[in-house]
Design a protein around this motif. Structure first.
Motif, PDB file in Angstrom:
ATOM      1  N   ASP A  76       0.833  -1.212   0.000  1.00  0.00           N
ATOM      2  CA  ASP A  76       0.000   0.000   0.000  1.00  0.00           C
ATOM      3  C   ASP A  76       0.866   1.259   0.000  1.00  0.00           C
ATOM      4  O   ASP A  76       0.578   2.230  -0.702  1.00  0.00           O
TER       5      ASP A  76
ATOM      6  N   GLN B   9       0.812   4.083  -2.937  1.00  0.00           N
ATOM      7  CA  GLN B   9       0.510   5.488  -2.680  1.00  0.00           C
ATOM      8  C   GLN B   9       1.577   6.397  -3.286  1.00  0.00           C
ATOM      9  O   GLN B   9       1.264   7.396  -3.939  1.00  0.00           O
TER      10      GLN B   9
ATOM     11  N   SER C  43       1.445   6.569  -7.055  1.00  0.00           N
ATOM     12  CA  SER C  43       0.266   7.273  -7.573  1.00  0.00           C
ATOM     13  C   SER C  43       0.342   8.767  -7.336  1.00  0.00           C
ATOM     14  O   SER C  43      -0.494   9.516  -7.833  1.00  0.00           O
ATOM     15  N   ASP C  44       1.309   9.202  -6.583  1.00  0.00           N
ATOM     16  CA  ASP C  44       1.412  10.612  -6.180  1.00  0.00           C
ATOM     17  C   ASP C  44       2.429  11.305  -7.084  1.00  0.00           C
ATOM     18  O   ASP C  44       3.618  11.003  -7.023  1.00  0.00           O
TER      19      ASP C  44
ATOM     20  N   TYR D  52       1.435   8.960   5.217  1.00  0.00           N
ATOM     21  CA  TYR D  52       0.666   7.711   5.182  1.00  0.00           C
ATOM     22  C   TYR D  52      -0.512   7.754   6.142  1.00  0.00           C
ATOM     23  O   TYR D  52      -0.967   6.717   6.626  1.00  0.00           O
TER      24      TYR D  52
END
Lengths: 436, 436, 436, 436
Positions: free
Chosen positions: A195, A199, A202-203, D187
Motif C-alpha cells: 500500500d 501510494q 500514484s502521487d 501515510y
C-alpha cells in the motif's frame, strides 16, 4: 544411527601460506571453514585430511541436487569424452538444443508459461543486469524499484539493486537509478508495504520517478530468509502493471525447487514479466544463468548484451539431465514438500524453545536467533562437529538451513540434531552466563 | 594438401524453429553461422550434418589451445570421475591450491611478478568490475579513464568503460564516472595521444577529474585489433603513476599467449597495478576469470565483492593443466612467435595487394578492409567454404584472424588460402563492379 | 595628468571582526581587496576611508557601462518612486513589456535574429541550467559537450559543465552527463581540436555518446581569456548541426559589448540555437539573466522551469534604458572598438617586452604572465596603487583587464600605466632575483 | 465597507502578441492572470487599465511586508541616489556591513543562534545548492534525504531534492543522490513516518545509504501547505544527529514571519545545522538568498561556491531596513499571530461547511478542496473579482492564502469574503450539478 550418516570433522587446519600469499583477502567462507576440500558427493564434502562434512549450505542453494549427482555427472563425462562442444559463444549446439527442448517440455509447457530464454554471462549478477537493461529499454524509463534487504549481485547495475550497505560501499561510486522500498513485513505486521508503494507511485509529487521495473525475490536469501506472502506479491504485480513497470522475479536462489516448485512463484496467482535464474540451474554447480521473459519483451538487438561465456555448454548438459531426472513428473516436488514439512517442524520446535523466529519457505529456511554474535557462535560450533551451515540477514542473525533437496530424511535429522544441540549449548552456557 | 586439413562445410541449414520460439533474439554469431554444432577438437568444429569447420575465431580468443585439448580434457575427466569438488564457493580446494601453486610457479615467479589472485564471478566483465571497484576503493576517486574503441564488458560498471555506442545504448541509463580518451594512433600517426592525456590531467581546469584508474587493452580486440605501441603504453603507465591512478591492463583477450607472452605486456618495460584475465585462462573454454593486483592493493574486506560461481573448480583443473603443459618452458611461446610471423607475412601480402592495413600483434591479427560491408561479404563467403572467421572494429571493417595458437602451420595456410581467395573474389566481382 | 584620473588608495584596513564572525569564509575578492566600499560611479569605487579606486574588474564584466550610470540610475529611481512593480513572478508588467519591445527593436531586428526570451532565475548559472535542460528535452539526449577551461556556473547542472577542478570538487557528488573536450588551441596551434571532436563524434565506438548540446564560450573569461577563432567556432557549429546537437553560446561574460558587438558571435557566420546572458545585461549590476532560443525550441511546459525571482523588474527597467542608450545606433560599438584597439596596443607592447602573451578579444583582454604567483604579485601591487584588477586562468596566470567599456581614454591609459609599472617592478626585482 | 478596501478588476485583456512572439511559453502565472501590471503598493497591484487587485499571493511569500513598503522603498531610493554600491561581487560594502550587523543584533542574538551567513547567488535554488554542497563536503557523503511533496528549486542539485514529477521531468537527466522519504502524515495519522525513516537508516541492509543531510521544510509551500508537527520535526532532527547527517531547514517560503517567527522552527526545540532563506528576505521582492550554518561547518575554500550576483547590495539595504522595522521588537510578530488566528478561524469555517481540510500554519494557510479542477475554478472566479490567489499541492488541489503579513484586518476579511463566496458558488452550481 549408522556411521554413514554422521559427520566426521578433521581437527587440523592445513597450511594456508599459499593462499595468504596468492589469494586475495576478499575470500570469506574459507575463513569460517578453514579446511581444504578435495571431493564431494551428495550431501557430503570431504577434506584432504580425512574429514567428512554434512553440507547444509549447498553452495548457497547452488547444489539443490547435491554434489556430483551421479546422473548429471555421467551425462557430463559422456559429453566431454565425446568431444562435445565446450565453448561455442552463442552458436547453436546439440547441448543447447537439448536444453531448450527439455526446458520447454518439462518446465514451460506444464506450467503454461511462455518465456524466451536469454543465456547471459553465466553468473546471477549478469542475469540481473540483463533483466534490468531489458526493462529499461522496453519501457524507456530509468528507475528500478528494489526492496530492503534484497540481494541481486555485485556488478554495478545489480549492486545498485542490492540493499546491503557493506556490499554497496564496495562500489566506490554512487549507486543510482534504483529506489529501495520496504519489503513485505518490513515495518511489522500492521503496515502493508505494498500500500505504501502504491501510494507513492500514484502521487505525482512523491519524488519517486516512474519505474521501469519492480525487482523482487519471493524469499530473500541473503537478506535473512524473509518470505513475502502471496498476497503481497500479487499486490506488487498489480502495482507494476498499473504503473507500466515490468515485474522481475529474481529466482536465482529461491527457484529450482528450493522453495517448492521449479519457480518460486508457482501457484501464487501472478506471472512475472521477467525471471532470472542461476545457482542450481545447472544442477551440478557449474556456472550458468538465464534470463527469461515474455516473447513480446524480446526487443534486444543482436549482440546488444553479450559475453564470452554466455551459453555454457557443459551446463546445458547437466541442466537438461537434471530437468529430466527431477522435474519430469511430480515425484521430486512431492518429496521436497514432505521433507520441507519435516524441516519446518524441527525448526519451529527449536525456535519455540528460545523464542526465536522461523523464517523462509520450503527447504529455504532459517532461524532468526536475534544476534549475529550468537548465530556465528552456533555455526562455528556446528562446523567443529562437521556440519557446514551459515548465516544471513542484515546483521547475520539468521542461521540458514539450505540442505540439498535430495537429502535423506535421517541425515537431515542428524544435521538438525547437531544444530539443536549447538543452539542449546550456546543458550545455556555463554549467553546464559553473559546475561547474568 | 590432404583431406584432413581442408574444411568440409555442410550446405543445409537445420530447422531453427525451436530457437526462434525459445531463445532470445539477442543471439548474434548463430545468425551469421546458421549451423548446429555437435563436437569439436583442436582447430575443428563439427556440425550435426557432417560438416567440418576450421575455427579462425577460437571463441574470440577463448580457445587459444584449441577445442577439447586432450591433456586438458583428460585432466577434467579424471577430476569429475573422482568426484572432485565442482562448486565450493570460495572454499579452499585441492583444485584451487593446484591452480594457485602452478600459477605462482609457472607464471609469476619466472616473470618476477608479485600479484594476488581474486577469483571473481567467472566472466570477463566481472573481473573488470572487480578491478575498477578496487581501484576506486584504494584511491578514493571515482573517475576511470578508458579508451576509444575499448571493450571491457556488458555489466553496468564495465559497460561504462566500453566505447561501442550500440553496446552502451543497451544500458538504458547514462553511463557515468568514466572518460574515454583517444587510444594510441586514434588521431593518426602525428598525434601522440598520451601527450594529450598528460596535458589534460595536468591542467586543473580541463574538466577531467583525477582518475582512480586508467584501464587499457594493449591490443583492442573488439575495437578493431588496434595494437598500442610499447612506447605509448609506457607513457600511459607513467601518466597513471604521476597522477595517482592505478594502471589496469585488461588482458582478457590479448593475454594467455594470444599476442605472444602469457601476459600481453611482457617485455614492454612496465608493470600494471591490476590485470584482468578470462577467456583462454581455463584453457578449455570453461567460464573462469581472474583479477590480479599488487599485494598492497589487496584492501578488500572479506566478501566485499563475491559471487556464487567465483572459483570454478573445473576451470582450476583445466587451467592448471594448461599452464603446466604450455607455459612451463619456452617452447610453446617460441612456436607461437614463429607461427605469428607466418601469419603476419601472409596478411601483409594480402593487404599490400589491395591497399589494406594489417592490424594487431602476435596471433591476434586482422586486416582492415575499409568497409563493414566488404568484410561481412568476405567472412560469409569464407564460412560457406568451412572457415569460421569474424570481424571487429567500430564499423566491423576489420577481418580478424584468431586461430588457435596450436594450429598446425599447414592448416593455418589452408585457412589463409581460403581467406585470400574470398578477398580476391570480393574485390574482383562485387566491389570492382560497384566501383565502376 | 589631472588628479581626477588618478586613483588614491587608502592604506588602512578596517576592522573585519564582524565579517569574520558572521560571513562565511567562502568570500574571495574581499580577501585580496580588504577595504570596505561605500559608493561608486562610473569607473570609480570609493572606500569608507577616503580611498578612490579605478575599477579594471567591472564586477567580472557585470558593469560594462560603469557603476551607477546616471541614465540607468535615474530610470530606476523614477520607477521605484512611482511604485513600479518590484516583484511580479512571471506576470506581465510595464517594465517587462518595455524590455521585450526594446530588446526586439534594438537588438534582435537589426541583427535579423529570431529568439524567444526566457527569464530564468536572475543568475548566470540558472540561465545555463535552463539552456541545457531545454537542449536535453528537445533532443531527448543526456550528454552535453563543454570545453576545457570553460566556466558556466556553480549549481549542479552548470557546474558539471565547468572545467575548474577546485570548483568541481565542491560538488561533493560526481558530475555526470558532460564531456569536456579540448577548446580551440588547447593542444597548441598545430592541432585543430574541432577536427578531433568531429572524429570522435563520427566514430560509433569512441565512447562519446551523442550530445544534446555543445556549450561554448566564444572567449573564456574565467578560463584565462582564451578567444576561439571564428573558423573554429563555425566548425563547432557545423559539428553540432551534423550530429543533431544544439549549439549553446554562453555569452554571459563575453556578451553585452565586452568583445565588441552586443552578442560575442556577431559577424562570425553562425547563429547559436540557444544563448545565455546575464552579468552586464541589466546594465547596472542588478541580478538578471536570460536564456534565448529559436522559437521552434520553445517546447517548455508552463512552469516547467520556474523560480521566485525570474523576471527582475528593476533590472528590466535599467536594461531597457541601457539598450536604448548604448545600442540604438552604432556609436557606442564604434567607440568600444576604437578603445579596444588602444588597449590591445598597450598590452601587446607590455607583453612583447617580457615574452608574455596577450589573450582575449575586444575589451575582454588579458596578459598571460606565465605564473600565478607573478600575476598575484602584480595585481596586489596594482591594488596598493588604487587599481582594482584580477587574474584568471587554470593557474590564475592571466592578468585580466575588464575595464568598463565607457572608460575615458585617458583614464584607461592611467590604469595601464600602473599595470605596466607594476609588471616592470615585479620583473626587475623579485623575479629577476629569483631567477639568478 | 469603503471603496478603498474593495478590489476593482478591469475586464479587458491587453494585446499579448509581443509576449507570444518574444517570451518563452514557460511562463505560468501570466496565463491565469492575463493582465498587465504597472505599479503596486502594500497589498494592492494595479493593472494598466485601471484595475486594482488584492494580492493574496505575495509573490509566493516573497512580499510578506507588501509591495513597495514605504520605509524600505525610501531606504533604497536614498541608497541609489547616493551612488551606493549596486554590484560589488563579494567585496565588503557599507550595505553588507549594515545587513550583517543588523541580522546579528535583531535576529541571531535574541534567539541565541550562532550562524554564519553565506551570500549565494540571489535565488532560493542557489541557497539550497550551496547547503547540500556544504553538507556533502563536511560529511564526505553523497546522499541527501528529502521528502515527498518537497520543493527546493529548479537547478539540477536542488531539483533532485524536489518531489514534483513534472518539474523533475524537466531535468532531462536522471536525478541522483537523493532519496525522497514520506513527510509527516504522508501515510495518514496512524503511521509515524519518522519511525519508518529511523528504521531504514538503522538497518545496514535497507539499501538507503548513509545521508549527508536531511533537507526539510517545516511547512511545504508548493507541496500543498503541509505543516509538519514540532514532534515530528524534533524526531527528524534527532535522527539526523544519530546518523551523522546535517539537518537543513529550507526556510525560503516558511521563514521571514510567514509561519509566525522569523524562522519557522523557532520554539520547536531543535536547531538546524543549516538554514536556507530567500523570498521575503529582502523585504521588497529583490533577489536575495542566504545560507546560514553553524560556524564549525564553515569549511568552504575561498570561492569554492561563488556567483556574479552573490551579495545583492540593493537587497542588503532593504533587508536591513525590514529587519529593523519589523523585527526589532515583538510587536510585529504578535500582530501576525493575531491576524493568523483570524485567518484560521475564517478558513476553518469555510472548510467545515464543505468537509474541506485547512492546511498550514500562521499566515501560510490553505484549504484542500480535494480537486485541482475545483480549486482552479475558484481561483479563476476570485481573480475575476480582483483577488489574486493561487493553488498548490500535488494535484493543485489546495487553495492557498499567502496574503502580505501587514494586511489590514478589514482588507483580509474582504478578500476572504470573496474567496468564501466563490467557493460557495462553485459548490452550489457546477460541482453540485456535476454530482447529480
Amino acid at each position: 544411527m549408522t556411521d554413514s550418516i554422521v559427520p566426521k570433522p578433521s581437527g587440523a587446519i592445513p597450511d594456508r601460506s599459499l593462499y595468504e600469499r596468492r589469494e586475495s583477502g576478499v575470500r570469506s567462507y574459507a575463513r569460517a571453514m578453514p579446511r581444504q576440500f578435495g571431493k564431494a558427493e551428495g550431501v557430503w564434502m570431504h577434506d584432504t585430511q580425512g574429514g567428512r562434512y554434512l553440507d547444509f549450505l549447498s553452495g548457497c542453494s547452488t547444489l539443490n541436487y547435491g554434489h556430483n549427482h551421479p546422473i548429471l555427472k555421467q551425462a557430463l563425462l559422456d559429453y566431454i569424452a565425446a568431444d562435445g562442444i565446450a565453448h561455442g559463444l552463442d552458436l547453436h549446439t546439440d547441448a543447447k538444443e537439448d536444453f531448450l527442448a527439455t526446458f520447454e517440455d518439462v518446465i514451460l509447457r506444464p506450467r503454461e508459461l511462455d518465456y524466451r530464454a536469454m543465456f547471459t554471462g553465466p553468473t546471477g549478477t549478469n542475469a540481473v543486469e540483463a533483466a534490468i537493461k531489458l526493462a529499461r529499454k522496453v519501457t524507456g524509463r530509468e528507475m528500478v524499484i528494489a526492496f530492503t534487504n534484497g540481494f541481486h549481485g555485485m556488478t554495478l547495475g545489480a549492486l545498485a539493486c542490492t540493499g546491503n550497505a557493506a556490499k554497496r560501499g564496495g562500489a566506490g561510486v554512487p549507486l543510482s537509478h534504483v529506489s529501495h522500498e520496504p519489503y513485505d513485513g518490513y515495518y511489522g505486521p500492521d503496515v502493508d508495504t505494498a500500500d505504501l508503494l502504491a501510494q507513492r507511485l500514484s502521487d505525482p509529487s512523491s519524488g519517486l520517478d516512474a519505474p521501469a521495473a519492480i525487482l523482487v525475490e519471493t524469499v530473500q536469501g541473503e537478506g535473512g530468509l524473509n518470505a513475502a506472502s502471496p498476497e503481497w506479491l500479487r499486490a506488487i504485480a498489480r502495482i507494476a502493471r498499473a504503473h507500466g513497470a515490468l515485474l522481475i522475479v529474481d529466482d536465482i536462489q529461491a527457484g529450482c525447487g528450493r522453495t517448492g516448485g521449479f519457480f518460486s512463484f508457482e501457484g501464487m496467482g501472478f506471472t512475472p514479466d521477467i525471471v532470472t535464474m542461476a545457482k542450481s540451474l545447472s544442477g551440478m554447480g557449474l556456472p550458468f544463468a538465464l534470463t527469461l521473459f515474455r516473447p513480446e519483451l524480446d526487443q534486444w538487438s543482436p549482440g546488444e548484451h553479450n559475453g564470452t561465456f554466455r551459453g555454457n555448454n557443459h551446463a546445458f548438459v547437466t541442466s537438461a539431465a537434471a530437468l529430466r531426472h527431477f522435474w519430469s513428473g511430480g515425484a521430486f516436488q512431492a518429496d521436497v514438500a514432505r521433507r520441507a514439512a519435516l524441516l519446518e517442524d524441527r525448526l519451529q520446535a527449536i525456535a519455540a524453545e528460545y523464542g526465536f523466529e522461523v523464517r523462509g519457505r520450503g527447504m529455504m529456511r532459517g532461524v532468526n536467533v536475534g544476534s549475529g554474535e550468537l548465530a556465528a557462535s552456533v555455526t562455528a560450533a556446528c562446523f567443529a562437529e562437521g556440519l557446514i551451515i551459515e548465516t544471513s540477514g542484515a546483521h547475520d542473525e539468521v542461521i540458514k538451513v539450505l540442505a540439498p533437496l535430495v537429502i535423506d530424511d535421517a541425515v537431515l535429522a542428524t544435521g538438525l540434531d547437531i544444530l539443536e544441540t549447538k543452539i542449546r549449548e550456546a543458550m545455556t552456557t555463554d549467553y546464559a552466563v553473559a546475561a547474568e
